[in-house]
Design a protein around this motif. Sequence first.
Motif, PDB file in Angstrom:
ATOM      1  N   GLN A  40      42.626  38.088  22.834  1.00  0.00           N
ATOM      2  CA  GLN A  40      43.033  37.587  24.146  1.00  0.00           C
ATOM      3  C   GLN A  40      42.021  36.547  24.639  1.00  0.00           C
ATOM      4  OE1 GLN A  40      45.884  38.443  25.676  1.00  0.00           O
ATOM      5  NE2 GLN A  40      46.423  39.781  23.967  1.00  0.00           N
ATOM      6  N   ARG A  41      41.755  35.555  23.815  1.00  0.00           N
ATOM      7  CA  ARG A  41      40.719  34.583  24.158  1.00  0.00           C
ATOM      8  C   ARG A  41      41.077  33.779  25.408  1.00  0.00           C
ATOM      9  NH1 ARG A  41      38.930  29.295  22.831  1.00  0.00           N
ATOM     10  NH2 ARG A  41      36.644  29.197  22.649  1.00  0.00           N
ATOM     11  N   SER A  42      42.348  33.432  25.570  1.00  0.00           N
ATOM     12  CA  SER A  42      42.763  32.659  26.747  1.00  0.00           C
ATOM     13  C   SER A  42      42.494  33.435  28.027  1.00  0.00           C
ATOM     14  CB  SER A  42      44.252  32.303  26.652  1.00  0.00           C
ATOM     15  OG  SER A  42      44.500  31.465  25.536  1.00  0.00           O
ATOM     16  N   LEU A  43      42.809  34.731  28.010  1.00  0.00           N
ATOM     17  CA  LEU A  43      42.512  35.565  29.166  1.00  0.00           C
ATOM     18  C   LEU A  43      41.010  35.673  29.369  1.00  0.00           C
ATOM     19  CD1 LEU A  43      43.351  37.469  31.439  1.00  0.00           C
ATOM     20  CD2 LEU A  43      43.439  39.336  29.755  1.00  0.00           C
ATOM     21  N   GLY A  44      40.264  35.755  28.265  1.00  0.00           N
ATOM     22  CA  GLY A  44      38.806  35.833  28.362  1.00  0.00           C
ATOM     23  C   GLY A  44      38.210  34.613  29.039  1.00  0.00           C
ATOM     24  N   ILE A  45      38.772  33.431  28.759  1.00  0.00           N
ATOM     25  CA  ILE A  45      38.284  32.205  29.395  1.00  0.00           C
ATOM     26  C   ILE A  45      38.576  32.225  30.890  1.00  0.00           C
ATOM     27  CG2 ILE A  45      38.602  29.704  29.520  1.00  0.00           C
ATOM     28  CD1 ILE A  45      39.072  29.727  26.501  1.00  0.00           C
ATOM     29  N   LEU A  46      39.756  32.732  31.265  1.00  0.00           N
ATOM     30  CA  LEU A  46      40.099  32.836  32.686  1.00  0.00           C
ATOM     31  C   LEU A  46      39.167  33.807  33.406  1.00  0.00           C
ATOM     32  CD1 LEU A  46      44.008  32.967  32.437  1.00  0.00           C
ATOM     33  CD2 LEU A  46      42.606  31.043  33.200  1.00  0.00           C
ATOM     34  N   VAL A  47      38.869  34.931  32.758  1.00  0.00           N
ATOM     35  CA  VAL A  47      37.962  35.921  33.344  1.00  0.00           C
ATOM     36  C   VAL A  47      36.561  35.332  33.483  1.00  0.00           C
ATOM     37  CG1 VAL A  47      36.870  38.171  33.000  1.00  0.00           C
ATOM     38  CG2 VAL A  47      39.301  37.880  32.506  1.00  0.00           C
ATOM     39  N   THR A  49      35.779  32.181  33.809  1.00  0.00           N
ATOM     40  CA  THR A  49      35.809  31.195  34.886  1.00  0.00           C
ATOM     41  C   THR A  49      35.777  31.869  36.255  1.00  0.00           C
ATOM     42  OG1 THR A  49      37.090  29.690  33.483  1.00  0.00           O
ATOM     43  CG2 THR A  49      37.090  29.257  35.848  1.00  0.00           C
ATOM     44  N   GLY A  50      36.520  32.961  36.393  1.00  0.00           N
ATOM     45  CA  GLY A  50      36.511  33.694  37.649  1.00  0.00           C
ATOM     46  C   GLY A  50      35.136  34.250  37.978  1.00  0.00           C
ATOM     47  N   ALA A  51      34.455  34.796  36.971  1.00  0.00           N
ATOM     48  CA  ALA A  51      33.101  35.325  37.193  1.00  0.00           C
ATOM     49  C   ALA A  51      32.140  34.207  37.562  1.00  0.00           C
ATOM     50  CB  ALA A  51      32.625  36.057  35.938  1.00  0.00           C
ATOM     51  N   LEU A  52      32.266  33.055  36.891  1.00  0.00           N
ATOM     52  CA  LEU A  52      31.377  31.932  37.160  1.00  0.00           C
ATOM     53  C   LEU A  52      31.533  31.422  38.594  1.00  0.00           C
ATOM     54  CD1 LEU A  52      29.400  29.690  36.299  1.00  0.00           C
ATOM     55  CD2 LEU A  52      31.375  28.407  35.428  1.00  0.00           C
ATOM     56  N   LEU A  53      32.781  31.187  39.020  1.00  0.00           N
ATOM     57  CA  LEU A  53      33.007  30.658  40.361  1.00  0.00           C
ATOM     58  C   LEU A  53      32.679  31.688  41.441  1.00  0.00           C
ATOM     59  CD1 LEU A  53      36.329  28.674  39.763  1.00  0.00           C
ATOM     60  CD2 LEU A  53      34.012  27.768  39.999  1.00  0.00           C
ATOM     61  N   ALA A  74      36.344  36.709  45.295  1.00  0.00           N
ATOM     62  CA  ALA A  74      37.179  37.132  44.171  1.00  0.00           C
ATOM     63  C   ALA A  74      38.654  37.175  44.565  1.00  0.00           C
ATOM     64  CB  ALA A  74      36.718  38.494  43.656  1.00  0.00           C
ATOM     65  N   VAL A  75      38.950  37.807  45.700  1.00  0.00           N
ATOM     66  CA  VAL A  75      40.341  37.918  46.141  1.00  0.00           C
ATOM     67  C   VAL A  75      40.869  36.557  46.611  1.00  0.00           C
ATOM     68  CG1 VAL A  75      41.886  38.989  47.817  1.00  0.00           C
ATOM     69  CG2 VAL A  75      40.063  40.336  46.761  1.00  0.00           C
ATOM     70  N   GLY A  76      40.070  35.890  47.465  1.00  0.00           N
ATOM     71  CA  GLY A  76      40.504  34.580  47.946  1.00  0.00           C
ATOM     72  C   GLY A  76      40.629  33.564  46.833  1.00  0.00           C
ATOM     73  N   GLY A  77      39.683  33.583  45.885  1.00  0.00           N
ATOM     74  CA  GLY A  77      39.744  32.648  44.766  1.00  0.00           C
ATOM     75  C   GLY A  77      40.965  32.868  43.890  1.00  0.00           C
ATOM     76  N   ALA A  78      41.349  34.144  43.688  1.00  0.00           N
ATOM     77  CA  ALA A  78      42.552  34.440  42.904  1.00  0.00           C
ATOM     78  C   ALA A  78      43.790  33.874  43.585  1.00  0.00           C
ATOM     79  CB  ALA A  78      42.684  35.949  42.713  1.00  0.00           C
ATOM     80  N   GLY A 144      45.154  36.528  38.029  1.00  0.00           N
ATOM     81  CA  GLY A 144      44.701  37.826  37.542  1.00  0.00           C
ATOM     82  C   GLY A 144      43.377  37.734  36.806  1.00  0.00           C
ATOM     83  N   GLY A 145      43.223  36.695  35.981  1.00  0.00           N
ATOM     84  CA  GLY A 145      41.965  36.499  35.266  1.00  0.00           C
ATOM     85  C   GLY A 145      40.816  36.230  36.214  1.00  0.00           C
ATOM     86  N   PHE A 146      41.072  35.407  37.226  1.00  0.00           N
ATOM     87  CA  PHE A 146      40.030  35.106  38.219  1.00  0.00           C
ATOM     88  C   PHE A 146      39.613  36.372  38.950  1.00  0.00           C
ATOM     89  CE2 PHE A 146      37.996  33.752  42.016  1.00  0.00           C
ATOM     90  CZ  PHE A 146      37.516  32.468  41.811  1.00  0.00           C
ATOM     91  N   LEU A 147      40.584  37.147  39.393  1.00  0.00           N
ATOM     92  CA  LEU A 147      40.282  38.373  40.132  1.00  0.00           C
ATOM     93  C   LEU A 147      39.506  39.358  39.260  1.00  0.00           C
ATOM     94  CD1 LEU A 147      40.608  40.084  42.687  1.00  0.00           C
ATOM     95  CD2 LEU A 147      42.801  40.888  41.768  1.00  0.00           C
ATOM     96  N   LEU A 148      39.919  39.507  38.007  1.00  0.00           N
ATOM     97  CA  LEU A 148      39.220  40.417  37.106  1.00  0.00           C
ATOM     98  C   LEU A 148      37.779  39.970  36.890  1.00  0.00           C
ATOM     99  CD1 LEU A 148      39.224  42.837  35.228  1.00  0.00           C
ATOM    100  CD2 LEU A 148      40.178  41.371  33.420  1.00  0.00           C
ATOM    101  N   GLY A 149      37.579  38.663  36.701  1.00  0.00           N
ATOM    102  CA  GLY A 149      36.223  38.153  36.528  1.00  0.00           C
ATOM    103  C   GLY A 149      35.366  38.373  37.750  1.00  0.00           C
ATOM    104  N   GLY A 150      35.944  38.154  38.942  1.00  0.00           N
ATOM    105  CA  GLY A 150      35.195  38.375  40.177  1.00  0.00           C
ATOM    106  C   GLY A 150      34.826  39.833  40.369  1.00  0.00           C
ATOM    107  N   VAL A 151      35.762  40.731  40.066  1.00  0.00           N
ATOM    108  CA  VAL A 151      35.492  42.170  40.206  1.00  0.00           C
ATOM    109  C   VAL A 151      34.416  42.614  39.218  1.00  0.00           C
ATOM    110  CG1 VAL A 151      36.498  44.467  39.892  1.00  0.00           C
ATOM    111  CG2 VAL A 151      37.764  42.710  41.143  1.00  0.00           C
ATOM    112  N   ILE A 152      34.483  42.122  37.978  1.00  0.00           N
ATOM    113  CA  ILE A 152      33.472  42.478  36.983  1.00  0.00           C
ATOM    114  C   ILE A 152      32.097  42.012  37.434  1.00  0.00           C
ATOM    115  CG2 ILE A 152      32.667  41.978  34.637  1.00  0.00           C
ATOM    116  CD1 ILE A 152      35.596  41.958  33.766  1.00  0.00           C
ATOM    117  N   LEU A 153      32.014  40.785  37.944  1.00  0.00           N
ATOM    118  CA  LEU A 153      30.732  40.286  38.435  1.00  0.00           C
ATOM    119  C   LEU A 153      30.208  41.164  39.570  1.00  0.00           C
ATOM    120  CD1 LEU A 153      28.617  37.884  38.402  1.00  0.00           C
ATOM    121  CD2 LEU A 153      29.893  37.027  40.355  1.00  0.00           C
ATOM    122  N   MET A 154      31.080  41.549  40.497  1.00  0.00           N
ATOM    123  CA  MET A 154      30.660  42.375  41.622  1.00  0.00           C
ATOM    124  C   MET A 154      30.172  43.740  41.139  1.00  0.00           C
ATOM    125  SD  MET A 154      32.775  43.290  45.097  1.00  0.00           S
ATOM    126  CE  MET A 154      34.072  44.139  44.182  1.00  0.00           C
TER     127      MET A 154
END
Length: 348
Positions: A40-47, A49-53, A74-78, A144-154
Amino acid sequence: MGRMGVLFHNNSGAKLYPGKGFYTALAMFLPLLVLTILGQRSLGILVMTGALLTSFGDVGTSPRTQAWSLGTIAVGGALITALGRLIGGPWWVEIVEIFLMVFLSGLLSVYGQAAAVVGLLLTITFVISLANRSGSQTSLPAAGGFLLGGVILMLFMLLFAWLQSHRSRMRNEVRSNRPQPRRTTLTAQFTLPPPLLRFSLLRAVGAAVAAGSGWILGEAPFYWATLTVIICTQQDQKVSLRMALQNVIATFLGAFLAAVLIGSVQNALVVGLIVVASTFLAFAIKELNYFLHLFFFTILILLLISIKMSGQSLAVWRVVTILVGAGIVLVITFLSQMPSTQKRTVSS
């Protein structure tokens, strides 16, 4: 020389924060590695990016404040990511959308610094989402990828804070006893001072001009110029000029080193390790020294793009777009001085 030294000085009261660099790198690249292994590399890139931003919303001193700010981003960015992909269209439509988004976000500073930071980060996310041009069908996966990345970072931030609590317990107790600022409701005395209105309008026009130049040329990376205008244009004119110059010099040096690395290092694993190290350094030093943060962040971005594009370097294009953005910031700074000059002339 003294004035040039201001570009490289450390921020007063700030310090090196290795923990932030560590958990930011971990939140970005561990999910990417796991999802890539799972196909799931495409999803990984989205996640990633979400963590980075989302990481740029890591402001505040207590875990509670940090969690609140990161959760908001995380929520607003998604939502903003989905919106950007849903309403993307012809370049002239996107320019109008960018103008409105930048203008409205500039007005949020009437609610305080925290609201201004949130507005800035959501605007950056919106511009990046428009630049992707992936179509409305990708809005939900991207959100969804952005939100997941933001939640993981948090979660990594909270875990790291918990592990370090025995070292900072007394310091946090002192901070908790300090009076907390009163939160202003959205309906409380919403007034728009003329300087803020003028600042928001000029920044929005500058961002639209930068975006228009890129969209007309058909070069997606030109959104870097738009982001430079959004980030560097500040109400304090001296701060705007300093940030613009810091962006130009740090980008040039970082892009030069990134181009050398891209041309000389052919091993993907080594490039990946350099990317992780650049991420750690960029965010460990982010609060202490803005110039060095930009330097390492430029290396990070260009190396990530080179991996995705099989070694192609966009270092020159990065420098050109930052120069264009910085030039627009200078024009905005000049125009913002004109009304005050005219007022002084009339009064005399």
